[in-house]
Design an enzyme around this catalytic site. Structure first.
Site, short mmCIF file in Angstrom:
data_model
loop_
_atom_site.label_atom_id
_atom_site.label_comp_id
_atom_site.label_asym_id
_atom_site.label_seq_id
_atom_site.Cartn_x
_atom_site.Cartn_y
_atom_site.Cartn_z
N HIS A 208 10.20 15.75 18.20
CA HIS A 208 9.79 16.74 19.19
C HIS A 208 9.83 16.13 20.58
O HIS A 208 9.44 14.97 20.78
CB HIS A 208 8.38 17.25 18.91
CG HIS A 208 8.19 17.80 17.54
ND1 HIS A 208 9.03 18.75 17.00
CD2 HIS A 208 7.24 17.55 16.59
CE1 HIS A 208 8.62 19.06 15.78
NE2 HIS A 208 7.54 18.34 15.52
N GLU B 263 1.45 16.62 17.78
CA GLU B 263 0.80 17.28 16.64
C GLU B 263 0.06 16.27 15.78
O GLU B 263 0.23 15.05 15.92
CB GLU B 263 1.83 18.03 15.79
CG GLU B 263 2.88 17.16 15.13
CD GLU B 263 3.99 17.97 14.46
OE1 GLU B 263 4.20 19.14 14.84
OE2 GLU B 263 4.64 17.42 13.56
N HIS C 149 10.07 11.98 12.31
CA HIS C 149 9.12 12.23 11.23
C HIS C 149 9.64 13.31 10.28
O HIS C 149 10.57 14.05 10.61
CB HIS C 149 7.76 12.68 11.81
CG HIS C 149 7.84 13.97 12.57
ND1 HIS C 149 8.16 14.03 13.90
CD2 HIS C 149 7.64 15.26 12.18
CE1 HIS C 149 8.15 15.29 14.30
NE2 HIS C 149 7.84 16.06 13.28
N ARG D 250 16.20 18.85 14.99
CA ARG D 250 16.50 18.43 13.62
C ARG D 250 17.65 17.44 13.67
O ARG D 250 18.72 17.75 14.20
CB ARG D 250 16.86 19.66 12.79
CG ARG D 250 17.02 19.40 11.30
CD ARG D 250 17.45 20.67 10.56
NE ARG D 250 16.47 21.73 10.67
CZ ARG D 250 16.74 22.96 11.11
NH1 ARG D 250 17.98 23.28 11.50
NH2 ARG D 250 15.80 23.87 11.17
#
Length: 320
Positions: A101, A118, A176, A196
């Site tokens: 991200h 997050e 991740h 991605r």
């Protein structure tokens, strides 16, 4: 204002399963439902109130009508009328794609969006389930590209075995992936920006490979090996245990049995309660609402106290 439940926003995913229905009683219609967005201000996916006097009003409606009462003055001053966090439950029947991200600056420049810091709380993990968090050694951008192009990216990645109750903090830039057999409560900045980078060459239901964001990811990735992701926290019963604290959210773990009260007024923020185990009745001292595993309740900032009655419940408390 009263403790508010929202209608879940359910997301079909290639890697999803049925546990959001079988364990949490979510109204899923697909055998591959991967996410339940519990509280969302993401454009196109705005949460809607499920019941009570505000039923069918959107989260944006509430912020427009009651900005300080809902958000808290300091949250409203900082974020305006953008709800700043996104709350999800995730059912990974299969491995998620390997992704990264962007940070606030990159997301703002490219997408006019928040970045996506997050955290994950593992509600359940099958035996030997694991997550990918970061690299297993520091690498150069060139080495990363070489391994990616030759199909050997997984050799550079750090795999972490997980157990129920484990918690992880995922900084922007950290590569991740959630592994198969893991059920997660996720707290994140309000953003749906994901790059991605590898998807195990899977095809969707139409036989197509999913889009990769190879070039966009290059400048977003932190290539340095950092052991900063596993969160250590106490699980003491009937008290507030801090799990994570960052500029974007604070998360506490509450393991409660019997009666419990907490003053909320001093925080000047909304509070969100995610039930990760058991059940309880929550109230602000006047209006009661039930909560069970897989459910979420938002306490607007103007509610000054939390009152919990339970024979055993585990909650995540989230605020700013």
């Amino acid at each position: 204002m009263y403790p508010i439940k929202f209608k879940p926003i359910l997301k079909e995913r290639i890697w999803g399963g049925q546990q959001l229905k079988t364990l949490f009683n979510k109204p899923i219609v697909s055998d591959t439902t991967g996410e339940s967005w519990e509280v969302s201000g993401v454009p196109g996916d705005i949460s809607v109130v499920a019941d009570g006097a505000l039923k069918d009003k959107s989260l944006n409606d509430l912020i427009a009508e009651y900005p300080n009462e809902l958000l808290g003055k300091h949250v409203h001053d900082r974020f305006g009328k953008d709800f700043p966090i996104l709350i999800k439950f995730i059912d990974a029947r299969e491995d998620l794609s390997i992704q990264v991200h962007p940070n606030d600056a990159l997301a703002k420049e490219r997408h006019n969006s928040f970045g996506k810091t997050e955290m994950w709380y593992v509600m359940h993990a099958e035996p030997d389930a694991s997550l990918i968090v970061g690299f297993n050694r520091s690498v150069s951008k060139e080495t990363y590209q070489e391994y990616l192009s030759s199909g050997k990216l997984t050799e550079l990645l750090n795999y972490e075995k997980v157990n129920d109750g484990d918690a992880f903090f995922i900084n922007t830039g950290k590569i991740h992936a959630i592994g198969k057999g893991i059920l997660i409560a996720e707290i994140q900045q309000t953003s749906d920006i994901t790059y991605r980078v590898y998807d195990f060459d899977r095809r969707d239901k139409n036989g197509n490979l999913r889009e990769l964001h190879t070039e966009l990811a290059l400048d977003a990735i932190d290539y340095e090996r950092k052991n900063d992701f596993k969160l250590q926290y106490n699980r003491t019963e009937n008290q507030v245990n801090n799990v994570a604290k960052c500029p974007y959210f604070i998360t506490n773990y509450l393991k409660l049995n019997g009666d419990f009260k907490k003053n909320l007024a001093a925080d000047d923020s909304f509070h969100i309660y995610m039930c990760v185990k058991g059940s309880a009745v929550l109230s602000d001292g006047s209006t009661e609402v039930s909560i069970a595993q897989g459910e979420t309740v938002l306490f607007p900032a103007c509610l000054e106290q939390l009152v919990v009655k339970s024979n055993g419940v585990e909650l995540l408390e989230v605020y700013i």
